[in-house]
Design a protein around this motif. Structure first.
Motif, PDB file in Angstrom:
ATOM      1  N   THR A 143       4.997   0.591   0.964  1.00  0.00           N
ATOM      2  CA  THR A 143       4.016   0.252   2.001  1.00  0.00           C
ATOM      3  C   THR A 143       4.616   0.453   3.382  1.00  0.00           C
ATOM      4  O   THR A 143       3.956   0.976   4.292  1.00  0.00           O
ATOM      5  N   GLN A 153      -2.093  -4.081  -0.484  1.00  0.00           N
ATOM      6  CA  GLN A 153      -1.528  -3.730   0.820  1.00  0.00           C
ATOM      7  C   GLN A 153      -1.042  -2.284   0.844  1.00  0.00           C
ATOM      8  O   GLN A 153      -1.253  -1.565   1.824  1.00  0.00           O
ATOM      9  N   VAL A 155      -7.674  -8.060   3.512  1.00  0.00           N
ATOM     10  CA  VAL A 155      -6.872  -6.833   3.526  1.00  0.00           C
ATOM     11  C   VAL A 155      -7.752  -5.634   3.161  1.00  0.00           C
ATOM     12  O   VAL A 155      -7.723  -4.595   3.823  1.00  0.00           O
ATOM     13  N   THR A 171      -2.930   0.597   3.128  1.00  0.00           N
ATOM     14  CA  THR A 171      -2.063   1.155   4.169  1.00  0.00           C
ATOM     15  C   THR A 171      -1.959   2.665   4.027  1.00  0.00           C
ATOM     16  O   THR A 171      -2.103   3.409   5.006  1.00  0.00           O
TER      17      THR A 171
END
Length: 1093
Positions: free
Chosen positions: A259, A321, A363, A325
């Protein structure tokens, strides 16, 4: 043995006695514990306490004692390291290094020893921040070599490197000067190759899970700053994705590392930029392959999350995440090279969104907000290209902008290109479902009791749920634009399941109706009409179908909510709008909890959006609907609570405000206020006849409610409320005085419980509501009415409230007086100049006496006091400078005391007042400005430095630096023409230029205040203050560096970075001069270098 002997540093330390004191502190209570705390505090603060640290660390049997010893050493390194003898510094450094190696080399560390080692590492890193690289140039090579000797030592060295990276790259802003932080970052980058080689060695060859974890955790801290080549031109990415992504023990740290790599911002035009598509493709392909092997596309993440371990839940969070991302940053790379993986990734995100964890959902939502917005833009561009191509071939029909229909087109028409919304069509369908099913409440309205015992409505505006709703609404609006028919189908399908009972619940119905309301305006007008009519029809049927008042109330409330969200439809369909409003009036008689509130809320929303339609006579009507509403006003409001009646009057006031014909508007206001005025006049008549109306609690509450109704109506009607307020104004002020007298008599009769009595609370409500009404009218008054307001109404108000405020005991003074006068001054500006003296004479001294004894009591009065000062300084400056000298002195003292206040809002507001003062004096006549500066400049400068260097005022740093920069600029720019230097007879230098005097004054002041800072450092600080004050971007970091330097004692081992800072300031000065020289005449001849020898 006496524990006080521990403070005698001429004797050897009795470690056993020290342990006893520590145990007493941690295990006992009361006086014994307090005595132990005092003794330990005195011990730690002793300047020689560090000399006892090694004995405690070596001999103590109590772990807390060892922690105290390490705290002493850590503080020593942070503050006094540079004033210690070199031998002492070297001895401490060698001792800590040896201790770290000794403890970390143990293979089987206990939990206590692991914590002890972590604290040892912190001390070592603090030494590194002081000595590396200048006094410890071989640290990195030594650490790498030592790491290869044994696994436990290597594992701890990874922890040290992680800490060092965090200290330099993450936490350096408030701990190191800019120059020092930059030097350490450059050094770390320059020596990173050896560290990186060690990390790769471990990842490729180590069989120790704990060492691999430690290395991954350390690598995670490196990834956001190391040169890109280490990431993209090595085996790091293949190694992470192939070896560590699937094993459960490593996958969470590995996902975090991936990430971090995905989140990297590569500068445009970077040498690395053209080559990153391939490594990012490898990263995404390998990662998705590994995830697909571990997690099937149809996985139920919600169930797995609910039933899984902490590690499993963390995996879901980290996976979400990583996916959002990478897709947010590199979707184009993924979609071009491996489209199937991109589709699978988005499928995972939608599935994860069903997890019952709001943070996980947020998120996903943040990613969707940009994702669907990009698709919408792409769709618009594609539609534009098709339309242009169609026009070029003579096909005027084209394709609808939002692709809402399927118009026929000749064969020659260009084909619609396949765009992302088509590629992701099935995922977008799922996304619509999850957005509808997880929709949150759009607004939270609480009904609460205020300090005066009144029931009021309070809207919670900026809570987390409201922010979340706004994001979800945005996503759902874009999704509706992308395919309005699918959105409609899903919503109607879910509504049908409410009707057939398969998904019936209050929660499900609420979420569906909130979602329906959120897409208002996202469909074409005709489509929206058909959709809304269908929804309302089904909901009305649901009301009839459901049994029980609770169920019917929930459905009714949702009908009202949905209707209130579609003003465009209501505007276009008058009969429907009128029917809805009449239905709302019916609901206002429904006594079931929440229904009346919802009816009032919906009425005011509809009134704000469709108000013009109520004040004109519609076709087929005999009068405007507003007249009909007013004719039945009493009937509509008879079952409402006082706070609901206020909402009703405010809503109706919005309707009346839409009537632009002034005489008609005045008639409507008269009709609107007829009922409250009747009640008011009746009470006034009783009072005129001598009846003790203020002795009856119900009568007093009625007066307060009438005033509250007036305020609500005035807030909506604005300037058109003038005649109504004039009608009740004198009686209102009379009631204000009478209420004040009744309160005083009540308190004299019973001072202990007087304030708690319902009658007294209602009497105070009369006073407060009177002030709020005036404040509301003033804020909405028309420009042409301001003179009348200033000459007629305001003096009467001040006559009523100022004497009352000054003459009452502190506990009966209403803070609203200060707030209202401040609002009036902000509105009327210079028209209030003549009132400044009386205002300050009445409220200044008595309020100051209330608030200056400590920093907590009377918070509303504190805020109001400085709000009033701010308004007077900003808008009535001409009157402020003409105040008597003693009163002006009190004002200045109050402002200075204000920015020393520990309440953040008061401190910042006071600094704003100083900014306004300095700005106004910069425009004042020179003699006035010079007199002010000569009397107050040095005092302001000293006190600004006081709050700037006081940790309790750290939150005001930004405002403090603004004021400091302005004070410096006043002198360096030449605005201050009179001499600042005191007369020669008093020690000054006659005729000394202000800049030279200020430089000397600052140097002396700072040296006296901070003797531990070296003269050289003080000089750099002062030069920067004088040179950089015109550039906030440079001045603020310079001041921050100064504050960081204050934390350290600097001796012979002077700050190693001062020369670099001096050089930077000189370069900035030279750059400014060169820029000025390019413009002829901008630099005075005396400041230019001579061309001749």
């Amino acid at each position: 043995m006496d524990p006080q002997s521990l403070l005698d540093f001429s004797l050897p330390l009795n470690v056993a006695l020290f342990d006893n004191v520590v145990n007493t502190f941690y295990r006992s209570h009361g006086a014994e514990q307090q005595q132990a705390q005092q003794l330990l505090t005195a011990f730690q603060e002793h300047p020689d306490a560090w000399t006892r640290a090694d004995a405690i660390l070596e001999q103590s049997a109590v772990m807390q004692s060892k922690y105290i010893a390490l705290q002493i050493l850590e503080r020593l390194v942070q503050i006094r390291w540079k004033v210690m003898a070199p031998d002492a510094r070297l001895g401490i450094k060698n001792y800590i290094v040896a201790k770290v190696i000794s403890v970390s080399s143990n293979d089987a560390l206990s939990r206590d020893n692991r914590q002890f080692l972590a604290k040892l590492n912190l001390v070592l890193v603090q030494i590194l921040k002081q000595d590396w690289p200048h006094n410890w140039p071989d640290f990195i090579p030594e650490l790498v070599r030592a790491s290869r000797t044994n696994v436990p030592l290597c594992e701890n060295n990874m922890a040290i490197l992680k800490l060092l990276s965090e200290e330099i790259f993450d936490f350096s802003a408030e701990e190191m000067t800019q120059t020092k932080a930059r030097t350490l970052k450059q050094q770390m980058c320059g020596e990173f190759s050896e560290v990186f080689s060690l990390c790769l060695e471990v990842l490729q060859a180590s069989n120790s899970p704990s060492l691999v974890k430690a290395t991954l955790a350390t690598l995670l801290r490196f990834l956001n700053w190391i040169p890109l080549g280490y990431i993209f031109q090595t085996e790091l990415i293949p190694l992470l994705t192939s070896r560590f992504l699937e094993p459960a023990m490593f996958r969470n740290l590995t996902l975090k590392c991936l990430t971090e790599i995905a989140a990297l911002d590569v500068p445009a035009g970077s040498d690395a930029a053209p080559d990153l598509a391939e490594p990012y493709t490898v990263l995404f392909r390998n990662t998705m392959d590994a995830i697909a092997r571990a997690v099937p596309a149809t996985a139920n993440f919600a169930a797995a999350y609910e039933n899984g371990s902490d590690q499993d839940q963390e995996f879901v969070q980290n996976l979400a995440q990583f996916l959002v991302t990478f897709l947010a940053k590199h979707a184009a790379v993924a979609e071009r090279a491996i489209p199937d993986a991109a589709i699978l990734a988005n499928q995972y995100v939608v599935s994860i969104a069903y997890v019952d964890d709001r943070e996980v959902f947020k998120v996903c939502l943040e990613y969707w907000t940009k994702w669907v917005a990009d698709m919408y833009e792409e769709m618009q561009q594609a539609a534009g290209k098709v339309a242009a191509a169609s026009a070029a071939v003579g096909n005027g029909a084209g394709i609808g902008l939002l692709n809402l229909g399927t118009p026929s087109a000749p064969a020659a028409a260009p084909a619609v290109p396949r765009i992302r919304k088509d590629v992701y069509a099935s995922i977008l369908v799922q996304l619509r479902r999850v957005s509808i099913e997880r929709m949150v409440k759009p607004e939270e309205v609480l009904v609460v009791e205020n300090d005066d015992g009144q029931i009021v409505r309070e809207a919670m505006k900026e809570v987390d749920t409201i922010v979340l709703y706004k994001s979800m609404r945005e996503v759902l609006v874009y999704l509706t634009h992308l395919d309005p028919f699918n959105t409609e189908d899903i919503m109607l399908e879910k509504l049908q399941r409410q009707i057939d009972g398969s998904e019936w619940s209050w929660s499900n119905l609420n979420q569906l109706c909130w979602a329906v309301g959120s897409i208002s305006g996202a469909m074409s007008e005709d489509h929206e009409k058909n959709f809304l009519v269908q929804v309302i029809k089904e909901l009305l049927g649901l009301v009839d179908q459901k049994k029980g008042k609770d169920n019917k109330a929930v459905v009714a409330a949702n009908i009202m909510y949905v209707v209130g969200q579609y003003p465009r439809f209501l505007k276009a369909h008058w009969r429907f709008l009128k029917t809805v409003v009449k239905k709302l009036f019916e609901f206002m008689h429904e006594l079931h909890e929440g229904v009346q509130d919802m009816a009032c809320d919906t009425y005011i929303k509809i009134a704000q959006k469709t108000r013009k339609h109520f004040v004109v006579q519609q076709p087929g009507e005999t009068m405007p609907f507003i007249d009909e509403i007013l004719a039945h006003l009493g009937e509509h409001t008879q079952d409402l609570q006082p706070q609901q009646i206020s909402v009703f009057f405010e809503a109706t006031g919005h309707l009346i405000a839409a009537q632009l014909n002034r005489p008609v508007q005045e008639r409507l206001v008269h009709d609107l206020m007829a009922l409250p005025n009747t009640a008011w006049d009746a009470i006034m008549a009783q009072a005129a006849g001598g009846a003790p109306v203020l002795d009856d609690t119900d009568t007093v509450k009625s007066l307060a409610n009438v005033l509250r109704i007036n305020t609500a109506a005035c807030s909506a009607i604005g300037a058109g409320f003038r005649k109504q307020i004039e009608k009740i104004y004198l009686d209102m002020l009379g009631m204000y005085r009478a209420a004040s007298g009744s309160i005083l008599r009540s308190l004299q009769h019973d001072s202990a419980t007087g304030f708690a009595r319902p009658l007294v609370r209602s009497l105070r409500a009369i006073k407060k509501e009177s002030l709020r009404l005036v404040e509301t009218y003033t804020a909405r008054a028309a420009p042409e009415d301001l003179n009348v307001l200033a000459t007629d109404m305001v003096p009467l108000l001040l006559d009523a409230c100022l004497g009352d405020y000054a003459g009452n005991p502190p506990q009966t003074r209403d803070a609203e007086v200060l707030h209202v006068i401040a609002s009036i001054v902000n509105k009327l500006g210079r028209l209030m100049n003549s009132q400044v003296g009386p205002i300050l004479q009445s409220v200044f001294a008595c309020t100051l006496e209330m608030i200056n004894k400590e920093m907590v009591e009377y918070p509303e009065h504190r805020t109001g006091f400085f709000k009033l000062l701010e308004a007077l300084v900003k808008h009535c400056f001409d009157a402020i400078v003409l105040l008597p000298a003693d009163l002006f002195q009190q004002v200045m003292n109050s402002v200075i005391w204000g920015f020393k206040h520990t309440m953040r809002d008061i401190g910042n507001r006071s600094l704003v007042i100083v900014e306004d003062l300095l700005e106004n004096f910069s425009k004042a006549p020179a003699d006035v400005a010079n007199a002010f500066y000569q009397q107050y400049y040095l005092q302001l400068l000293s006190d600004v430095f006081f709050v700037l260097t006081d940790r309790e005022h750290k939150a005001g740093f930004s405002s403090q630096t603004k004021v400091l920069a302005r004070l410096m600029y006043i002198v360096t720019s030449g605005q201050l023409q009179a001499p600042l230097a005191p007369a020669a007879a008093n020690g000054g230098v006659a005729g000394e230029p202000n800049i030279a005097f200020l430089r000397g004054h600052l140097t002396t002041m700072l040296q006296n205040a901070f003797p531990h800072v070296s003269p050289k450092a003080i000089n750099v600080i002062v030069v920067g203050l004088l040179e950089l004050n015109a550039d906030a971007a440079k001045f603020k970091p310079h001041v921050r560096d100064f504050l960081i330097q204050l934390k350290e004692y600097v001796g012979d081992a002077d700050d190693l970075y001062l020369e670099e800072r001096e050089r930077e300031i000189a370069q900035q000065r030279q750059a400014q001069l060169q820029a000025a020289l390019r413009i002829p005449g901008l630099v005075k001849p005396s400041e230019q270098d001579d061309d001749e020898d």
